[in-house]
Design a protein around this motif. Structure first.
Motif, PDB file in Angstrom:
ATOM      1  N   ARG A  62     -19.701 -42.150  31.750  1.00 11.40           N
ATOM      2  CA  ARG A  62     -20.550 -43.246  32.235  1.00 11.40           C
ATOM      3  C   ARG A  62     -22.017 -42.813  32.274  1.00 11.40           C
ATOM      4  NH1 ARG A  62     -17.673 -47.407  35.890  1.00 11.40           N
ATOM      5  NH2 ARG A  62     -15.481 -47.039  35.452  1.00 11.40           N
ATOM      6  N   ILE A  63     -22.265 -41.602  32.728  1.00 12.52           N
ATOM      7  CA  ILE A  63     -23.642 -41.087  32.752  1.00 12.52           C
ATOM      8  C   ILE A  63     -24.208 -41.064  31.340  1.00 12.52           C
ATOM      9  CG2 ILE A  63     -25.024 -39.004  33.123  1.00 12.52           C
ATOM     10  CD1 ILE A  63     -23.240 -38.472  35.607  1.00 12.52           C
ATOM     11  N   LYS A  64     -23.454 -40.532  30.417  1.00 13.30           N
ATOM     12  CA  LYS A  64     -23.914 -40.439  29.024  1.00 13.30           C
ATOM     13  C   LYS A  64     -24.208 -41.826  28.458  1.00 13.30           C
ATOM     14  CE  LYS A  64     -22.671 -38.365  24.609  1.00 13.30           C
ATOM     15  NZ  LYS A  64     -21.651 -37.594  23.878  1.00 13.30           N
ATOM     16  N   SER A  65     -23.348 -42.774  28.734  1.00 16.58           N
ATOM     17  CA  SER A  65     -23.529 -44.136  28.245  1.00 16.58           C
ATOM     18  C   SER A  65     -24.798 -44.770  28.814  1.00 16.58           C
ATOM     19  CB  SER A  65     -22.301 -44.973  28.610  1.00 16.58           C
ATOM     20  OG  SER A  65     -22.478 -46.299  28.230  1.00 16.58           O
ATOM     21  N   HIS A  66     -25.010 -44.620  30.119  1.00 14.61           N
ATOM     22  CA  HIS A  66     -26.205 -45.206  30.738  1.00 14.61           C
ATOM     23  C   HIS A  66     -27.479 -44.510  30.285  1.00 14.61           C
ATOM     24  CE1 HIS A  66     -24.431 -48.288  33.232  1.00 14.61           C
ATOM     25  NE2 HIS A  66     -23.465 -47.439  33.534  1.00 14.61           N
ATOM     26  N   GLN A  94     -22.302 -30.796  45.975  1.00 17.77           N
ATOM     27  CA  GLN A  94     -22.075 -29.566  45.226  1.00 17.77           C
ATOM     28  C   GLN A  94     -21.149 -29.800  44.030  1.00 17.77           C
ATOM     29  OE1 GLN A  94     -23.737 -26.596  45.795  1.00 17.77           O
ATOM     30  NE2 GLN A  94     -22.929 -26.279  43.743  1.00 17.77           N
ATOM     31  N   VAL A  95     -20.082 -30.560  44.231  1.00 22.83           N
ATOM     32  CA  VAL A  95     -19.143 -30.846  43.133  1.00 22.83           C
ATOM     33  C   VAL A  95     -19.862 -31.585  42.004  1.00 22.83           C
ATOM     34  CG1 VAL A  95     -17.121 -32.231  42.489  1.00 22.83           C
ATOM     35  CG2 VAL A  95     -17.044 -30.788  44.525  1.00 22.83           C
ATOM     36  N   ILE A  96     -20.598 -32.619  42.360  1.00 21.83           N
ATOM     37  CA  ILE A  96     -21.312 -33.393  41.340  1.00 21.83           C
ATOM     38  C   ILE A  96     -22.371 -32.530  40.668  1.00 21.83           C
ATOM     39  CG2 ILE A  96     -22.851 -35.362  40.986  1.00 21.83           C
ATOM     40  CD1 ILE A  96     -21.248 -36.753  43.283  1.00 21.83           C
ATOM     41  N   SER A  97     -23.083 -31.730  41.441  1.00 24.34           N
ATOM     42  CA  SER A  97     -24.087 -30.819  40.859  1.00 24.34           C
ATOM     43  C   SER A  97     -23.444 -29.852  39.879  1.00 24.34           C
ATOM     44  CB  SER A  97     -24.808 -30.047  41.952  1.00 24.34           C
ATOM     45  OG  SER A  97     -25.596 -30.904  42.731  1.00 24.34           O
ATOM     46  N   ASN A  98     -22.279 -29.337  40.217  1.00 26.56           N
ATOM     47  CA  ASN A  98     -21.575 -28.425  39.317  1.00 26.56           C
ATOM     48  C   ASN A  98     -21.211 -29.121  38.013  1.00 26.56           C
ATOM     49  OD1 ASN A  98     -21.759 -26.418  41.234  1.00 26.56           O
ATOM     50  ND2 ASN A  98     -19.638 -26.616  41.923  1.00 26.56           N
ATOM     51  N   TYR A  99     -20.660 -30.330  38.112  1.00 27.04           N
ATOM     52  CA  TYR A  99     -20.303 -31.091  36.907  1.00 27.04           C
ATOM     53  C   TYR A  99     -21.518 -31.302  36.007  1.00 27.04           C
ATOM     54  CZ  TYR A  99     -15.840 -32.630  39.062  1.00 27.04           C
ATOM     55  OH  TYR A  99     -14.601 -32.709  39.632  1.00 27.04           O
ATOM     56  N   PHE A 105     -13.112 -39.766  41.851  1.00 25.72           N
ATOM     57  CA  PHE A 105     -13.331 -40.122  40.457  1.00 25.72           C
ATOM     58  C   PHE A 105     -12.934 -38.952  39.568  1.00 25.72           C
ATOM     59  CE2 PHE A 105     -17.242 -38.541  42.328  1.00 25.72           C
ATOM     60  CZ  PHE A 105     -17.534 -37.481  41.496  1.00 25.72           C
ATOM     61  N   TYR A 106     -12.768 -39.242  38.303  1.00 25.14           N
ATOM     62  CA  TYR A 106     -12.434 -38.203  37.332  1.00 25.14           C
ATOM     63  C   TYR A 106     -13.719 -37.701  36.686  1.00 25.14           C
ATOM     64  CZ  TYR A 106      -7.688 -39.833  37.917  1.00 25.14           C
ATOM     65  OH  TYR A 106      -6.477 -40.175  38.461  1.00 25.14           O
ATOM     66  N   LYS A 107     -13.817 -36.412  36.581  1.00 30.34           N
ATOM     67  CA  LYS A 107     -15.007 -35.768  36.032  1.00 30.34           C
ATOM     68  C   LYS A 107     -15.393 -36.371  34.687  1.00 30.34           C
ATOM     69  CE  LYS A 107     -16.277 -31.376  33.946  1.00 30.34           C
ATOM     70  NZ  LYS A 107     -15.829 -30.011  33.668  1.00 30.34           N
ATOM     71  N   HIS A 108     -14.438 -36.502  33.786  1.00 28.26           N
ATOM     72  CA  HIS A 108     -14.743 -36.974  32.432  1.00 28.26           C
ATOM     73  C   HIS A 108     -15.199 -38.430  32.425  1.00 28.26           C
ATOM     74  CE1 HIS A 108     -13.500 -33.208  30.759  1.00 28.26           C
ATOM     75  NE2 HIS A 108     -12.322 -33.293  31.379  1.00 28.26           N
TER      76      HIS A 108
END
Length: 151
Positions: free
Chosen positions: A109-113, A9-14, A101-104
């Motif tokens: 990392r997601i954006k970079s990949h 849920q936390v990751i989905s929210n982010y 982990f830190y949200k930012h």
């Protein structure tokens, strides 16, 4: 892919706040079923400790079908020993981030990949990935001037 509902849920929210489309799985077998149904995500976030199949095994199965350049996998796990990182990279993950982990940092990392994935997809229009595999290469950067393969 995470077996803990709170983590999912936390990751989905982010990710929702950044307008990413999300598909979730509670274990490795469920995730592999989703991938085999012709659904191909642009990136996978994968936990290590899950029931029925560890994340390392899931990643190995993913790598049988997709190169790291075709489907990035970021491992999110509480396992933070050097041996855990080595095992992750050995099985084919693109990146490894330990919990908490830190949200930012996660979003960066997601954006970079995803950016690297788009670049790889763009060159794949000119040099198809299947052709590179046929020649025995994982990526266009493995091809050197003067290399040739006869088959």
């Amino acid at each position: 892919m995470d077996d803990e509902p709170v983590n999912r849920q936390v990751i989905s929210n982010y990710l929702s706040m950044e307008n990413y489309a999300i598909a979730t799985a509670t274990n490795g077998l469920e995730a592999l079923e989703i991938l085999s149904s012709r659904f191909q995500p642009d990136l996978i976030l994968l936990d290590v400790m899950m029931p029925r199949m560890r994340g390392y095994e899931v990643c190995e199965k993913i790598r049988q079908k997709f190169l790291p350049s075709e489907l990035p996998v970021i491992m999110l796990t509480a396992n933070n020993q050097v041996s855990d990182l080595v095992e992750g990279f050995t099985c084919g993950v693109n990146d490894y981030l330990t919990k908490p982990f830190y949200k930012h940092e996660l979003l960066a990392r997601i954006k970079s990949h995803l950016r690297l994935y788009k670049i790889t997809s763009a060159y794949g229009k000119f040099v198809p990935h299947d052709f590179l595999r046929f020649l025995g290469y994982d990526s266009i950067i493995d091809v050197k001037l003067g290399n040739y393969v006869q088959k």
